[in-house]
Design an enzyme around this catalytic site. Structure first.
Site, PDB file in Angstrom:
ATOM      1  N   THR A  92      -2.149  21.606 -37.935  1.00 28.37           N
ATOM      2  CA  THR A  92      -1.162  21.152 -37.006  1.00 28.37           C
ATOM      3  C   THR A  92       0.155  21.198 -37.763  1.00 28.37           C
ATOM      4  O   THR A  92       0.160  21.383 -38.965  1.00 28.37           O
ATOM      5  CB  THR A  92      -1.549  19.710 -36.613  1.00 28.37           C
ATOM      6  OG1 THR A  92      -2.822  19.796 -36.015  1.00 28.37           O
ATOM      7  CG2 THR A  92      -0.562  19.042 -35.711  1.00 28.37           C
ATOM      8  N   THR A 141       0.123  21.902 -32.339  1.00 28.73           N
ATOM      9  CA  THR A 141      -1.103  22.331 -33.028  1.00 28.73           C
ATOM     10  C   THR A 141      -1.886  23.397 -32.290  1.00 28.73           C
ATOM     11  O   THR A 141      -1.749  23.558 -31.067  1.00 28.73           O
ATOM     12  CB  THR A 141      -2.019  21.103 -33.247  1.00 28.73           C
ATOM     13  OG1 THR A 141      -3.106  21.472 -34.080  1.00 28.73           O
ATOM     14  CG2 THR A 141      -2.556  20.559 -31.941  1.00 28.73           C
ATOM     15  N   ASP A 163     -11.718  18.813 -30.116  1.00 29.63           N
ATOM     16  CA  ASP A 163     -11.238  17.421 -30.162  1.00 29.63           C
ATOM     17  C   ASP A 163     -11.940  16.540 -29.127  1.00 29.63           C
ATOM     18  O   ASP A 163     -11.824  15.315 -29.164  1.00 29.63           O
ATOM     19  CB  ASP A 163      -9.717  17.355 -29.953  1.00 29.63           C
ATOM     20  CG  ASP A 163      -8.962  17.447 -31.276  1.00 29.63           C
ATOM     21  OD1 ASP A 163      -9.604  17.403 -32.338  1.00 29.63           O
ATOM     22  OD2 ASP A 163      -7.722  17.567 -31.238  1.00 29.63           O
ATOM     23  N   SER A 173      -6.309  13.166 -28.857  1.00 29.86           N
ATOM     24  CA  SER A 173      -5.592  13.631 -30.051  1.00 29.86           C
ATOM     25  C   SER A 173      -5.334  12.469 -30.997  1.00 29.86           C
ATOM     26  O   SER A 173      -5.461  11.303 -30.617  1.00 29.86           O
ATOM     27  CB  SER A 173      -4.255  14.221 -29.605  1.00 29.86           C
ATOM     28  OG  SER A 173      -3.455  14.535 -30.712  1.00 29.86           O
ATOM     29  N   GLY A 212      -5.188  15.994 -38.514  1.00 30.64           N
ATOM     30  CA  GLY A 212      -6.338  15.524 -37.733  1.00 30.64           C
ATOM     31  C   GLY A 212      -6.365  14.012 -37.657  1.00 30.64           C
ATOM     32  O   GLY A 212      -5.331  13.371 -37.423  1.00 30.64           O
TER      33      GLY A 212
HETATM   34  O1  DON Z   1      -4.781  16.592 -31.847  1.00 32.27           O
HETATM   35  C1  DON Z   1      -5.301  16.315 -32.903  1.00 32.27           C
HETATM   36  O2  DON Z   1      -5.410  15.182 -33.320  1.00 32.27           O
HETATM   37  C2  DON Z   1      -5.807  17.435 -33.792  1.00 32.27           C
HETATM   38  N1  DON Z   1      -6.102  18.587 -33.001  1.00 32.27           N
HETATM   39  C3  DON Z   1      -4.790  17.692 -34.848  1.00 32.27           C
HETATM   40  C4  DON Z   1      -5.225  18.742 -35.819  1.00 32.27           C
HETATM   41  C5  DON Z   1      -4.542  18.679 -37.110  1.00 32.27           C
HETATM   42  O3  DON Z   1      -3.715  17.855 -37.358  1.00 32.27           O
HETATM   43  C6  DON Z   1      -4.986  19.651 -38.119  1.00 32.27           C
HETATM   44  N2  DON Z   1      -4.136  19.572 -39.271  1.00 32.27           N
HETATM   45  N3  DON Z   1      -4.313  19.583 -40.377  1.00 32.27           N
END
Ligand code: DON
Length: 565
Positions: free
Chosen positions: A376, A394, A418, A447, A469
């Protein structure tokens, strides 16, 4: 040889016709910058430059955000996107706030058990790689709506820099080269043609990445706005790939995608006003829960990264993530009890069994009883009037589904992962969920993204956010308490190593060396298990300093760059 590349770098960028100063390769990645009137902090030096150019032309923070979003889709394909989604938090110079949710939606044909085999086991590959992993992209609609409501410059001007970067190419960084090399085969397997990201010999820093198909797509968006993506040639190319590989996204799904203006989640903490993202992100609620639960103890007096402070933070995190698993999902499909989850009496109750001496095992910590009717990217922008934008966007993990739409040149997200594919089954980030976050056609997956803006005495104070994430809310939380609780300068607050707990799995993960050996031993003695993991988050933050100047800090964990004047 090296010299030639550098000269070519200059030449190529001047061909782009971008305003001075040119960003030569190797890029100057400014990590800590103070400026008088505007600031842009993004994951890539060229995206930062695009944002600055738009502000110089008289664009406002929303104009710059739109241009940065499209530029990142070209120069930072790991996470920058038009095939994904995100959240944008806005605070105007007068203090009015707003939020746009351009999160991907499950295609109408999606079903609760679509990733289960005949024995009821989760086929994790299906929700992570290839066309079936993709939700209906929201980015172009989100940018279109944000521009319609708040933009000042003309739309084509905001998309053009991205079109040119895709068409003429740009030089990739070492990190990008490493990542593209690592993902070579997943791109080949999951796309129906050989995308620009794949070449015979390995990528090296300084190589030019030219994306002709993507340039054509950008040109359609430039000319036709939202329609240039959700109808016509771009839509046809997406549907074509879906049909070839048995994906679910239809022309109708694309036509019907709508981003949503939402009332931001806002609360007071230590006299500051925090504005952040409500559901379908869990991020804002978790941030409010963490700040509130820890504020019941004199955390600053415990000391930065001390055993007592880390123990308190981690115990609050354990409780917040238990709530996430049970109670949070898309508010358009599931009644998320936001009021209860953020109620101060409820949160005081959640910490009643907190024991300063001992870890509470996660098996004994359940979600609160509610009775109420990793890739992201984040960017932060402040314009010369003091309007601020905080965006996290993302494809889900790095390069999303690794499906590059044939003929359209952009990567589709794998945001469907997710969702909770099955109650209790972990997703890529180890997060579990149940009914609240079950798959349904048209629903948005839960998310963790936490774009946030903080005001102090009615004035802008901080713009902050990060990828990562499920670690996103805890990284934003740590950055905020590092500054406002432990009194660290912003640079330190962002660059200091981080740690994280998410209820399940029941352990503290930390960047190597985040906590001293003594602190780790003391935490273990309280019953915590502590593990090292790869870097956590990439925070991009801006602070308004007491003298009114803007300080931009870009995370040292990547190619992140601050720009300003
Ligand atoms: O929406 C979310 O929480 C995840 N899809 C975010 C993914 C993310 O931050 C990956 N990064 N390192």
């Amino acid at each position: 040889m090296k010299k030639i590349t550098v000269v070519l770098g200059f030449l190529g960028l001047s061909l782009l016709g971008l305003a001075q100063p040119i960003v030569p390769f190797p890029y100057n990645m400014e990590k800590d910058l103070t400026a008088d009137s505007v600031m842009v902090v993004t994951a890539h030096p060229l995206a930062t430059k695009v944002g600055i150019d738009i502000l110089r032309k008289g664009g406002n923070a929303i104009d710059a955000a739109v241009a940065v979003q499209f530029a990142l889709a070209v120069v930072y394909p790991q996470a920058g996107n038009i095939g994904g989604g995100g959240f944008l938090i806005y605070r105007s110079k007068t203090g009015a706030t707003d939020a746009i949710d351009y999160r991907e939606k499950a295609p109408a044909a999606a079903t609760e058990n679509m990733y289960l085999d005949s024995l009821g086991n989760v086929k994790t590959k299906l929700s992570r790689l290839g066309v079936l992993a993709a939700g209906v992209p929201g980015t172009v609609d989100g940018m279109w709506e944000a521009h319609k409501k708040y933009g000042r410059l003309k739309w084509p001007e905001l998309v053009k820099p991205a079109t040119l970067l895709a068409e003429k190419g740009f030089q990739i960084t070492q990190q990008e080269a490493d990542n593209l090399n690592e993902e070579r085969m997943t791109f080949v397997v999951n796309s129906t043609f050989l995308p620009a990201f794949v070449k015979m010999e390995p990528w090296a820093a300084g190589d030019w990445l030219i994306q002709k198909d993507l340039a054509e797509t950008m040109r359609r968006i430039e000319g036709d706005g939202r329609e240039g993506f959700y109808t016509g040639a771009t839509a046809a190319l997406i549907v074509n790939d879906m049909q070839k590989r048995k994906g679910l996204i239809t022309a109708q799904d694309l036509l019907e995608y709508k981003s949503v203006w939402r009332k931001p989640l806002e609360f007071k903490w230590k006299g500051l006003k925090v504005t952040t993202m409500p559901p379908p992100s869990s991020g804002g609620i978790i941030l409010q829960q963490l700040l509130t639960m820890t504020s019941q103890s004199p955390m600053a007096s415990f000391g930065f990264h001390s055993t007592a402070a880390v123990h308190l933070m981690v115990e609050a995190e354990r409780r917040a993530y238990a709530d996430r698993a049970q109670h949070m999902g898309d508010p358009d499909f599931y009644k998320v009890p936001v009021k209860m989850l953020t109620d101060s009496a409820y949160l005081a109750g959640r910490m009643k069994d907190f024991d300063p001496q001992k870890a509470s095992p996660s098996s004994a910590v359940k979600a609160g009883d509610i009775k109420e009717s990793e890739q992201t990217t984040h960017y932060s922008i402040v314009d010369r009037d003091g309007n601020a934008v905080s965006v996290t966007t993302t494809l889900n993990d790095s390069y999303g589904s690794r499906t590059v739409v044939a003929g359209a040149g952009f990567i589709l997200n794998n945001e469907m992962d997710d969702f909770s594919a099955k109650p209790g089954a972990p997703n890529i980030y180890g997060a579990i969920g149940g009914k609240a976050n079950a798959i349904a056609g048209g629903k948005r997956p839960l998310s963790s993204m936490t774009p946030t803006i903080i005001a102090k005495n009615g004035k802008l104070s901080m713009v902050v956010g990060t990828p990562g994430g499920t670690t996103i809310p805890t990284s934003v939380f740590q950055t905020i308490v590092n500054v406002y609780e432990f009194g660290l300068p912003l640079r330190e607050a962002v660059h200091q190593k981080r740690f994280h707990h998410q209820w399940l799995p029941d352990r503290i993960v930390m960047e190597e060396g985040a906590l001293s050996e003594d602190v780790v031993k003391q935490l273990q003695a309280k019953g915590h298990s502590v593990l090292n993991r790869e870097p956590i988050g990439r925070v991009e933050a801006i602070m308004v300093l007491p003298n009114g100047k803007l300080q931009g800090v870009a995370d040292t964990r990547g190619d992140d760059t601050a720009g300003g004047y």
